[in-house]
Design a protein around this motif. Sequence first.
Motif, PDB file in Angstrom:
ATOM      1  N   ALA A  42       0.821  -1.206   0.000  1.00 45.76           N
ATOM      2  CA  ALA A  42       0.000   0.000   0.000  1.00 45.76           C
ATOM      3  C   ALA A  42       0.856   1.257   0.000  1.00 45.76           C
ATOM      4  N   ARG A  45       3.388   1.078  -3.654  1.00 46.90           N
ATOM      5  CA  ARG A  45       2.632   1.064  -4.912  1.00 46.90           C
ATOM      6  C   ARG A  45       3.518   0.603  -6.075  1.00 46.90           C
ATOM      7  N   SER A  71      -6.757  -6.095  -6.236  1.00 52.33           N
ATOM      8  CA  SER A  71      -5.812  -5.562  -7.207  1.00 52.33           C
ATOM      9  C   SER A  71      -5.486  -6.589  -8.279  1.00 52.33           C
ATOM     10  N   LEU A  73      -2.515  -6.325  -9.784  1.00 53.80           N
ATOM     11  CA  LEU A  73      -1.083  -6.111  -9.868  1.00 53.80           C
ATOM     12  C   LEU A  73      -0.399  -7.356 -10.440  1.00 53.80           C
TER      13      LEU A  73
END
Length: 227
Positions: A42, A45, A71, A73
């Motif tokens: 968090a 990033r 997410s 990601l």
Amino acid sequence: MPRVLLIEDDPSVREGVELGLRRRGHDVRTAATGEAGLAALAEFRPDLLLLDLMLPGMNGVQVCRRVRESSQLPIIMLTARGDDFDVVIGLEAGADDYIVKPARTEVIEARIRAVLRRIEEPGGGRPAVEFHGELAVDRAGLTVAKSGERVSLAPSELKLLLHLCAAPEQVFSRQQLLEHVWEHSYHGDARLVDACVRRLRNKIEDVPGSPRYIQTLRGFGYRFGPL
């Protein structure tokens, strides 16, 4: 250069990978546990997560699932054994690729670039937005919607769907998909393809067990419908 978060409990591996990536220009943050990694996620990033499977406490599979709750990601798993059953679980949890340790920095760098690479042009004279039944695939915006609702896809899932629906009804072998989607030019691991297909079906099919869009041809591979 992409920002990389590395979650690895082995100090020698962690320091070696961090140093190698920093030398290549990456901004790298490290964590030794899953809990610390999620906290760093968090704050830092990152553009990509390098995630060890065998972590103390919260293991890599659990971390991967937690990340995927909120997410898409890109995630590359690090594992000491390429035939480890946990690899399959990790891929099912949402990882985009995996690397067997120990790995040279250039191998890790190549995998990072492959996972992060995006389609640059819609190409082929096709419209930017294609409609396949209830699916709307926006090649320019790299988004997918089903019945008007956005579908959140991880990088490997999006790449796979874009590749399959670019040639409806064409059958692609697992090795062809490994080469085009994951950019694995060697005889790669078909588990990457099969796990990604299952995750993609769970997101775009009404009944994943009876797929309408991504069909299996036993002994040959996969093709895109829709039926």
